[in-house]
Write an enzyme that holds these catalytic residues in place. Structure first.
Site, mmCIF file in Angstrom:
data_model
loop_
_atom_site.group_PDB
_atom_site.id
_atom_site.type_symbol
_atom_site.label_atom_id
_atom_site.label_comp_id
_atom_site.label_asym_id
_atom_site.label_seq_id
_atom_site.Cartn_x
_atom_site.Cartn_y
_atom_site.Cartn_z
ATOM 1 N N LYS A 41 25.199 33.562 81.311
ATOM 2 C CA LYS A 41 24.950 32.990 79.972
ATOM 3 C C LYS A 41 24.299 31.607 80.128
ATOM 4 O O LYS A 41 23.393 31.245 79.372
ATOM 5 C CB LYS A 41 26.251 32.879 79.168
ATOM 6 C CG LYS A 41 26.833 34.208 78.704
ATOM 7 C CD LYS A 41 25.953 34.984 77.726
ATOM 8 C CE LYS A 41 25.829 34.344 76.360
ATOM 9 N NZ LYS A 41 25.126 35.240 75.403
ATOM 10 N N TYR A 48 29.801 35.996 84.573
ATOM 11 C CA TYR A 48 29.449 36.059 83.143
ATOM 12 C C TYR A 48 28.922 34.715 82.658
ATOM 13 O O TYR A 48 27.826 34.625 82.093
ATOM 14 C CB TYR A 48 30.666 36.476 82.298
ATOM 15 C CG TYR A 48 30.507 36.167 80.817
ATOM 16 C CD1 TYR A 48 29.596 36.871 80.041
ATOM 17 C CD2 TYR A 48 31.249 35.142 80.209
ATOM 18 C CE1 TYR A 48 29.425 36.579 78.688
ATOM 19 C CE2 TYR A 48 31.094 34.847 78.865
ATOM 20 C CZ TYR A 48 30.176 35.567 78.109
ATOM 21 O OH TYR A 48 30.001 35.269 76.775
ATOM 22 N N THR A 94 28.016 30.723 74.575
ATOM 23 C CA THR A 94 29.460 30.581 74.730
ATOM 24 C C THR A 94 29.840 29.199 75.245
ATOM 25 O O THR A 94 29.037 28.547 75.926
ATOM 26 C CB THR A 94 29.959 31.655 75.722
ATOM 27 O OG1 THR A 94 31.305 31.384 76.076
ATOM 28 C CG2 THR A 94 29.131 31.674 77.001
ATOM 29 N N ASP A 95 31.078 28.804 74.972
ATOM 30 C CA ASP A 95 31.577 27.538 75.535
ATOM 31 C C ASP A 95 31.850 27.642 77.029
ATOM 32 O O ASP A 95 32.033 26.630 77.706
ATOM 33 C CB ASP A 95 32.848 27.079 74.793
ATOM 34 C CG ASP A 95 34.008 28.072 74.865
ATOM 35 O OD1 ASP A 95 33.835 29.164 75.431
ATOM 36 O OD2 ASP A 95 35.097 27.747 74.347
ATOM 37 N N GLU A 96 31.875 28.893 77.552
ATOM 38 C CA GLU A 96 32.225 29.054 78.977
ATOM 39 C C GLU A 96 31.179 28.442 79.893
ATOM 40 O O GLU A 96 31.461 28.202 81.071
ATOM 41 C CB GLU A 96 32.421 30.537 79.309
ATOM 42 C CG GLU A 96 33.560 31.150 78.523
ATOM 43 C CD GLU A 96 34.146 32.411 79.145
ATOM 44 O OE1 GLU A 96 33.817 32.716 80.301
ATOM 45 O OE2 GLU A 96 34.938 33.066 78.462
HETATM 46 P P1 NAD Z 1 30.248 42.722 72.694
HETATM 47 O O1 NAD Z 1 30.407 43.054 74.134
HETATM 48 O O2 NAD Z 1 31.306 43.139 71.732
HETATM 49 O O3 NAD Z 1 28.886 43.318 72.146
HETATM 50 C C1 NAD Z 1 27.687 43.263 72.872
HETATM 51 C C2 NAD Z 1 26.692 44.199 72.199
HETATM 52 O O4 NAD Z 1 25.440 44.086 72.908
HETATM 53 C C3 NAD Z 1 27.089 45.672 72.246
HETATM 54 O O5 NAD Z 1 26.847 46.281 71.008
HETATM 55 C C4 NAD Z 1 26.193 46.258 73.326
HETATM 56 O O6 NAD Z 1 25.907 47.636 73.126
HETATM 57 C C5 NAD Z 1 24.959 45.390 73.176
HETATM 58 N N1 NAD Z 1 24.170 45.332 74.425
HETATM 59 C C6 NAD Z 1 24.635 45.088 75.671
HETATM 60 N N2 NAD Z 1 23.616 45.129 76.555
HETATM 61 C C7 NAD Z 1 22.488 45.388 75.840
HETATM 62 C C8 NAD Z 1 21.120 45.539 76.186
HETATM 63 N N3 NAD Z 1 20.705 45.434 77.455
HETATM 64 N N4 NAD Z 1 20.229 45.776 75.200
HETATM 65 C C9 NAD Z 1 20.633 45.893 73.901
HETATM 66 N N5 NAD Z 1 21.926 45.787 73.530
HETATM 67 C C10 NAD Z 1 22.834 45.533 74.484
HETATM 68 O O7 NAD Z 1 30.006 41.153 72.661
HETATM 69 P P2 NAD Z 1 30.496 40.083 71.576
HETATM 70 O O8 NAD Z 1 31.865 39.663 71.914
HETATM 71 O O9 NAD Z 1 30.171 40.583 70.235
HETATM 72 O O10 NAD Z 1 29.532 38.868 71.943
HETATM 73 C C11 NAD Z 1 28.242 38.765 71.344
HETATM 74 C C12 NAD Z 1 27.547 37.522 71.870
HETATM 75 O O11 NAD Z 1 28.334 36.371 71.569
HETATM 76 C C13 NAD Z 1 27.376 37.503 73.388
HETATM 77 O O12 NAD Z 1 26.114 36.956 73.669
HETATM 78 C C14 NAD Z 1 28.490 36.608 73.885
HETATM 79 O O13 NAD Z 1 28.118 35.959 75.076
HETATM 80 C C15 NAD Z 1 28.597 35.618 72.739
HETATM 81 N N6 NAD Z 1 29.929 35.015 72.546
HETATM 82 C C16 NAD Z 1 31.048 35.796 72.463
HETATM 83 C C17 NAD Z 1 32.276 35.197 72.198
HETATM 84 C C18 NAD Z 1 33.537 36.011 72.066
HETATM 85 O O14 NAD Z 1 34.632 35.432 71.945
HETATM 86 N N7 NAD Z 1 33.481 37.323 72.046
HETATM 87 C C19 NAD Z 1 32.358 33.799 72.046
HETATM 88 C C20 NAD Z 1 31.198 33.042 72.161
HETATM 89 C C21 NAD Z 1 29.980 33.663 72.393
HETATM 90 O O1 DAU Z 2 35.133 31.355 75.265
HETATM 91 C C1 DAU Z 2 34.248 32.307 74.782
HETATM 92 C C2 DAU Z 2 34.386 33.586 75.582
HETATM 93 O O2 DAU Z 2 35.613 34.184 75.163
HETATM 94 C C3 DAU Z 2 33.224 34.548 75.381
HETATM 95 O O3 DAU Z 2 32.055 33.958 75.880
HETATM 96 C C4 DAU Z 2 33.482 35.868 76.109
HETATM 97 O O4 DAU Z 2 32.448 36.784 75.827
HETATM 98 C C5 DAU Z 2 34.797 36.433 75.597
HETATM 99 O O5 DAU Z 2 35.099 37.614 76.300
HETATM 100 C C6 DAU Z 2 35.925 35.415 75.771
HETATM 101 O O6 DAU Z 2 36.196 35.215 77.187
HETATM 102 P P1 DAU Z 2 37.695 35.078 77.739
HETATM 103 O O7 DAU Z 2 37.679 35.426 79.162
HETATM 104 O O8 DAU Z 2 38.303 33.780 77.341
HETATM 105 O O9 DAU Z 2 38.409 36.233 76.845
HETATM 106 P P2 DAU Z 2 39.506 37.355 77.217
HETATM 107 O O10 DAU Z 2 39.925 37.975 75.939
HETATM 108 O O11 DAU Z 2 39.049 38.249 78.320
HETATM 109 O O12 DAU Z 2 40.707 36.472 77.780
HETATM 110 C C7 DAU Z 2 41.305 35.466 76.997
HETATM 111 C C8 DAU Z 2 42.370 34.810 77.859
HETATM 112 O O13 DAU Z 2 43.439 35.736 78.071
HETATM 113 C C9 DAU Z 2 41.905 34.420 79.251
HETATM 114 O O14 DAU Z 2 42.546 33.219 79.633
HETATM 115 C C10 DAU Z 2 42.364 35.566 80.143
HETATM 116 C C11 DAU Z 2 43.634 36.015 79.461
HETATM 117 N N1 DAU Z 2 43.952 37.462 79.550
HETATM 118 C C12 DAU Z 2 42.975 38.356 79.245
HETATM 119 C C13 DAU Z 2 43.232 39.700 79.277
HETATM 120 C C14 DAU Z 2 42.149 40.712 78.971
HETATM 121 C C15 DAU Z 2 45.232 37.874 79.856
HETATM 122 O O15 DAU Z 2 46.137 37.044 80.115
HETATM 123 N N2 DAU Z 2 45.499 39.217 79.882
HETATM 124 C C16 DAU Z 2 44.551 40.153 79.621
HETATM 125 O O16 DAU Z 2 44.848 41.378 79.692
#
Ligand code: NAD
Ligand code: DAU
Length: 356
Positions: free
Chosen positions: A162, A158, A133-135
């Site tokens: 990561k 988180y 992630t970019d975080e």
């Molecule tokens: P998600 O939470 O939707 O899915 C995570 C999946 O991993 C689920 O299916 C869960 O059951 C599985 N999981 C969790 N713990 C596990 C374990 N111990 N063993 C096996 N499986 C397990 O997450 P996502 O949003 O699809 O993110 C996927 C990956 O991408 C993550 O590594 C996250 O850090 C990264 N990522 C997410 C975003 C985003 O915007 N969502 C952006 C950049 C990177």
């Molecule tokens: O940047 C990549 C990341 O993006 C991933 O690594 C994470 O797994 C993914 O969850 C996401 O993280 P964020 O914290 O940015 O996503 P989230 O959807 O939780 O929140 C997006 C923005 O919106 C953040 O600034 C918080 C805000 N927010 C979030 C929620 C859930 C609100 O204002 N209200 C809300 O109810």
């Protein structure tokens, strides 16, 4: 070619499995997922009969299971998505993040090292792609972008977990020569996004006429990328990326949170049935208590991926958010199954804390 995908029942992992099985490539794909609250077999249910596909329910921290999969399935490529992914949950309870994101990644790296670099083994053609992630780069001010050389500065449990997993991946490459690749991506959105995250939460609440919680004043900025574009980037890096390298992935689509929420409200007023009281959906917006340590702005410089591997996002935010809304309108059974389950209680208590 035998590919192990971890977390393939989650949001991005499921979209990646769908993308890969949608090609006519000849491979075998093992989807290993623990099915936590965020994992959902329904995300890939229609793919389960593909003879190239096998699902294994299990934990990436289970070394015995992982070693068995590596040897039984003769794994060549790992695409590692499995993680605890929600920042707010990491603030309320970091332990699962440490366990899965750090220990789980370590367990996979050890299994790959034993299988690919052990006595008499051959790592030719093997690849371990870690999805990150970019975080990990922290928070930006008004200007500037994260590049692959931006120093790590994670601020939530988180992102710290990561970052830790990223460092382990780099260490395994530098120390043992494990053929690793890494992607660091900005915020994704699209189909199958668990409705605790901003975009699907706002869509599902706005459809039901429920409050739309905006943290702080809504001025935090995220760089949004349609999930299929992220999956295409991962596949490109898996196919063509340089071993040992990191690639930033982003949508070049920065938006303030409030702008995202208002866009969704306006689009839903256009395409969904009106609210019972006939009010515009913007009237549901509630400014609530901010996330502790809330990162102000993320923005990715993805020029390395563009210039070296020719990847570009194909879906603009305007197009992607429309497609996403259409998907949620057409898949209310998917969301209702989540919203009416155990998640309901979690959301209620989390939201009441936000109102204090
Ligand atoms: P998600 O939470 O939707 O899915 C995570 C999946 O991993 C689920 O299916 C869960 O059951 C599985 N999981 C969790 N713990 C596990 C374990 N111990 N063993 C096996 N499986 C397990 O997450 P996502 O949003 O699809 O993110 C996927 C990956 O991408 C993550 O590594 C996250 O850090 C990264 N990522 C997410 C975003 C985003 O915007 N969502 C952006 C950049 C990177
Ligand atoms: O940047 C990549 C990341 O993006 C991933 O690594 C994470 O797994 C993914 O969850 C996401 O993280 P964020 O914290 O940015 O996503 P989230 O959807 O939780 O929140 C997006 C923005 O919106 C953040 O600034 C918080 C805000 N927010 C979030 C929620 C859930 C609100 O204002 N209200 C809300 O109810």
């Amino acid at each position: 070619m035998n590919i192990l995908v971890t977390g393939g029942c989650g949001f991005i992992g499921g979209n990646f499995v769908r993308l890969l099985l949608g090609t006519d490539r000849d491979f075998r794909l093992v989807n290993l997922d623990k099915l936590t609250y965020a994992g959902n077999l329904a995300n890939v249910a229609d793919l389960a009969d593909d003879p190239r596909y096998r699902f294994v329910k299990g934990d990436i921290c289970d070394a015995e299971l992982i070693n068995r999969i590596f040897s039984e399935e003769k794994i060549d490529h790992v695409v590692h998505f499995a993680a605890e992914s929600h920042v707010d949950r990491s603030i309320d309870g970091p332990a699962a993040f440490i366990e899965t994101n750090i220990i789980g990644t370590f367990t996979l790296l050890e299994a790959a090292r034993a299988a690919w670099l052990g006595e008499g083994r051959d790592a030719t053609g093997k690849r371990f792609l870690h999805v990150s992630t970019d975080e990990v780069y922290g928070s930006l001010g008004e200007t500037g972008y994260f590049t692959e050389t931006t120093p790590y500065d994670p601020r939530s449990p988180y992102s710290a977990s990561k970052a830790s997993s990223d460092h382990l991946v780099s260490a395994y490459h530098h120390t043992y020569g494990l053929p690793t690749l890494m992607t660091n991506c900005s915020n994704n959105y699209g189909p199958y996004h668990f409705p605790e995250k901003l975009i699907p939460l706002i869509i599902t609440n706005a459809l039901k006429g429920k409050d739309l919680p905006v943290y702080g004043d809504g001025s935090n900025v995220r760089d949004w990328l349609y999930v299929v574009d992220h999956c295409r980037a991962i596949l490109r890096v898996l196919d063509q990326g340089k071993v040992g390298d990191t690639y930033n992935v982003g949508g070049n689509s920065e938006k303030k949170n409030l702008e995202v929420v208002e866009t969704i409200c306006d689009l839903l007023d256009e395409v969904a049935p009106p609210l019972a009281d006939g009010m515009p959906r913007r009237s549901l917006i509630r400014f609530v208590k901010d996330r502790p340590g809330h990162d102000k702005r993320y923005a990715i410089d993805a020029s390395k991926l563009r210039s070296e591997l020719g990847w570009e996002p194909e879906v603009t935010f305007q197009e992607g958010i429309r497609r996403t809304i259409e998907w949620y309108l057409a898949n209310t059974a998917w969301t209702d199954a989540i919203l009416n389950g155990s998640y309901q209680e979690y959301y209620r208590s989390m939201y009441s804390e936000r109102l204090k």
